[in-house]
Write an enzyme that holds these catalytic residues in place. Structure first.
Site, PDB file in Angstrom:
ATOM      1  CG  ASP A 235      50.314  68.336  22.023  1.00  0.00           C
ATOM      2  OD1 ASP A 235      49.469  67.435  22.180  1.00  0.00           O
ATOM      3  OD2 ASP A 235      51.455  68.116  21.600  1.00  0.00           O
ATOM      4  CG  ASP A 237      50.012  65.764  18.984  1.00  0.00           C
ATOM      5  OD1 ASP A 237      51.077  66.355  19.183  1.00  0.00           O
ATOM      6  OD2 ASP A 237      49.302  65.275  19.903  1.00  0.00           O
ATOM      7  CG  ASP A 330      53.650  68.942  18.707  1.00  0.00           C
ATOM      8  OD1 ASP A 330      54.024  70.106  18.983  1.00  0.00           O
ATOM      9  OD2 ASP A 330      53.882  67.957  19.426  1.00  0.00           O
TER      10      ASP A 330
HETATM   11  N1  DCT Z   1      55.558  60.506  20.242  1.00  0.00           N
HETATM   12  C1  DCT Z   1      56.479  59.513  20.540  1.00  0.00           C
HETATM   13  N2  DCT Z   1      57.734  59.840  20.912  1.00  0.00           N
HETATM   14  C2  DCT Z   1      58.093  61.138  20.998  1.00  0.00           C
HETATM   15  C3  DCT Z   1      57.184  62.148  20.686  1.00  0.00           C
HETATM   16  C4  DCT Z   1      55.908  61.794  20.331  1.00  0.00           C
HETATM   17  O1  DCT Z   1      56.162  58.342  20.462  1.00  0.00           O
HETATM   18  N3  DCT Z   1      59.340  61.440  21.362  1.00  0.00           N
HETATM   19  C5  DCT Z   1      54.202  60.145  19.832  1.00  0.00           C
HETATM   20  C6  DCT Z   1      53.354  59.564  20.920  1.00  0.00           C
HETATM   21  C7  DCT Z   1      52.111  60.380  20.960  1.00  0.00           C
HETATM   22  C8  DCT Z   1      52.243  61.414  19.874  1.00  0.00           C
HETATM   23  O2  DCT Z   1      53.552  61.308  19.368  1.00  0.00           O
HETATM   24  C9  DCT Z   1      51.918  62.790  20.341  1.00  0.00           C
HETATM   25  O3  DCT Z   1      52.705  63.167  21.459  1.00  0.00           O
HETATM   26  P1  DCT Z   1      52.047  63.909  22.691  1.00  0.00           P
HETATM   27  O4  DCT Z   1      51.226  65.055  22.230  1.00  0.00           O
HETATM   28  O5  DCT Z   1      53.130  64.207  23.646  1.00  0.00           O
HETATM   29  O6  DCT Z   1      51.155  62.776  23.340  1.00  0.00           O
HETATM   30  P2  DCT Z   1      49.581  62.634  23.443  1.00  0.00           P
HETATM   31  O7  DCT Z   1      49.343  61.189  23.580  1.00  0.00           O
HETATM   32  O8  DCT Z   1      48.910  63.355  22.341  1.00  0.00           O
HETATM   33  O9  DCT Z   1      49.281  63.303  24.836  1.00  0.00           O
HETATM   34  P3  DCT Z   1      48.455  64.643  25.160  1.00  0.00           P
HETATM   35  O10 DCT Z   1      47.036  64.246  25.121  1.00  0.00           O
HETATM   36  O11 DCT Z   1      48.900  65.067  26.508  1.00  0.00           O
HETATM   37  O12 DCT Z   1      48.808  65.656  24.112  1.00  0.00           O
HETATM   38 MG    MG Z   2      49.143  65.431  22.028  1.00  0.00          MG
END
Ligand code: DCT
Ligand code: MG
Length: 384
Positions: A235, A237, A330
């Site tokens: 995704d 963020d 997000d």
């Molecule tokens: N996060 C967290 N706990 C959660 C939700 C999110 O600590 N319950 C933090 C950690 C990373 C950030 O928010 C974004 O989440 P993701 O998009 O799921 O992780 P990402 O590292 O960006 O992984 P991806 O590259 O797959 O999007």
């Molecule tokens: Mg992410």
């Protein structure tokens, strides 16, 4: 002390491109790895973990085992393997002998973890991992959770109902899909194909432009994996704040309304802030998850890259060509005073994150680490 001297001499030779006698080199590598192992923090938030993983062979195996334990609701074992993965990812060398692991935290002397390492060192792969990969339950769960809105509970239910493929799930018209799962199936192919850096930049432009229409002095920062230097993600963020942010609740509503009108919105779920003013002044809040946020699926229109092939299409076929991709986005909004905390938390990675934070005044991530008496770790070193 000798070791330290030896290692810095060795590193200097390497840096200068000077040849090092091979036997000497071998000894030094052994010394260097044991020296490094002794310095690895037991806390992921204090380990410098870049995307340069020298131990992919091991961490891929551990990830699969951890996931399999998760699917079987064995949280203790799952966590043990996740921790081991996280530790091995920060090593600046490839583990080639069991001795390399001496002194490392989380490598569980009690567990069977070391046996897996040994097997991978000796055989190049783990027979247990091979078994898991062909396991029916593992394969089905892996497939089911790849649908947006499907977690362990739904996977378990579908598995018990005898489903093994997504086609079977789709075909059962008596199943009631949730508000999330419907777009999950509808845009399945787009959502499972990763978001590229280019696509993330394109989304970034849209988010920036839209937010600034309503909040001209807004700070819009890409967080998550892309901020840690990843080239792909599941995704995109974003963290939004503004010095003059008064009606915090307003901005996301406005953004969503506009995208809805523009036909860009494929799904959204607005989650209000759970930050309770009543808890002040102790301000101990559950990690970073209390900010107002919106999980959405955005329609990203794409420039057609290959113009030569499209020009050979018949007019009737051209209408069929889908020129957009569904992308998971997000959006998180934080009060200006908590921007640094929100940035730290939403940059991740999940394993690198600090838990149970108390909000002290901090303008930057550096200040947060300093408050906690921790060494500062840069975003691209937070890939634990
Ligand atoms: N996060 C967290 N706990 C959660 C939700 C999110 O600590 N319950 C933090 C950690 C990373 C950030 O928010 C974004 O989440 P993701 O998009 O799921 O992780 P990402 O590292 O960006 O992984 P991806 O590259 O797959 O999007
Ligand atoms: Mg992410």
């Amino acid at each position: 002390k000798f070791e330290l001297l030896d290692i810095s001499w060795f590193t200097a030779c390497m840096a200068a491109g000077k040849p090092v006698e091979s036997e000497k080199k071998h000894q030094l590598i052994v010394k260097a790895s044991s020296f490094v192992a002794g310095t690895v923090s037991q806390y992921a938030c204090q380990r410098r973990t870049t995307l340069n993983n020298y131990n992919k062979k091991f961490t891929d195996a551990f990830d699969i085992l951890a996931e399999n334990y998760e699917f079987r609701e064995n949280e203790v074992s799952s966590l043990a393997f996740m921790r081991a993965t996280s530790v091995m990812k920060c090593l600046p060398f490839t583990v080639v002998r069991m001795k390399d692991l001496e002194g490392l935290p989380c490598m569980g002397v009690r567990s069977n973890l070391l046996l897996y390492v040994q097997e991978i060192i000796e055989e190049g792969e783990s027979s247990r991992v091979k078994d898991v990969l062909t396991d029916e339950r593992y394969q089905s769960f892996k497939l089911f959770i790849s649908v947006f809105g499907v977690g362990l509970k739904t996977s378990e239910k579908w598995y018990r109902m005898g489903f093994r493929t997504l086609e079977e799930v789709r075909a059962d018209k008596t199943l009631k899909l949730s508000r999330m799962q419907k777009p999950g199936f509808l845009h399945y192919e787009d959502l499972v194909s990763c978001v590229s850096k280019g696509e993330a930049d394109a989304v970034s432009l849209i988010v920036n432009n839209t937010v600034r229409t309503f909040l001209p002095d807004a700070l819009v920062t890409i967080t998550g994996g892309f901020r840690r230097g990843k080239k792909i993600g599941h995704d995109v963020d974003f963290l939004i704040t503004s010095p003059g942010l008064q009606e915090e609740e307003e901005i996301l509503h406005k953004v969503i309304d506009l995208w809805e009108k523009q036909g860009l919105l494929l799904y959204y779920d607005l989650v209000p802030s759970t930050f309770e003013q009543a808890k002040l002044p102790s301000r101990k809040v559950d990690a970073f998850d209390h900010f107002q946020k919106c999980f959405l699926i955005l329609k990203l229109h794409q420039q057609r890259v290959d113009t030569s092939s499209s020009s050979t299409l018949k007019e009737s076929d051209k209408a069929e060509v889908k020129d957009w991709k569904a992308i998971r986005v997000d959006l998180v909004v934080s009060p200006f005073e908590q921007y640094a905390y929100a940035l730290l938390g939403w940059t991740g990675s999940r394993s690198s994150n600090l838990n149970n934070m108390i909000f002290l005044k901090a303008k930057s991530e550096e200040e947060i680490f300093a408050h906690l008496g921790l060494d500062y770790i840069d975003p691209w070193e937070r890939n634990a």
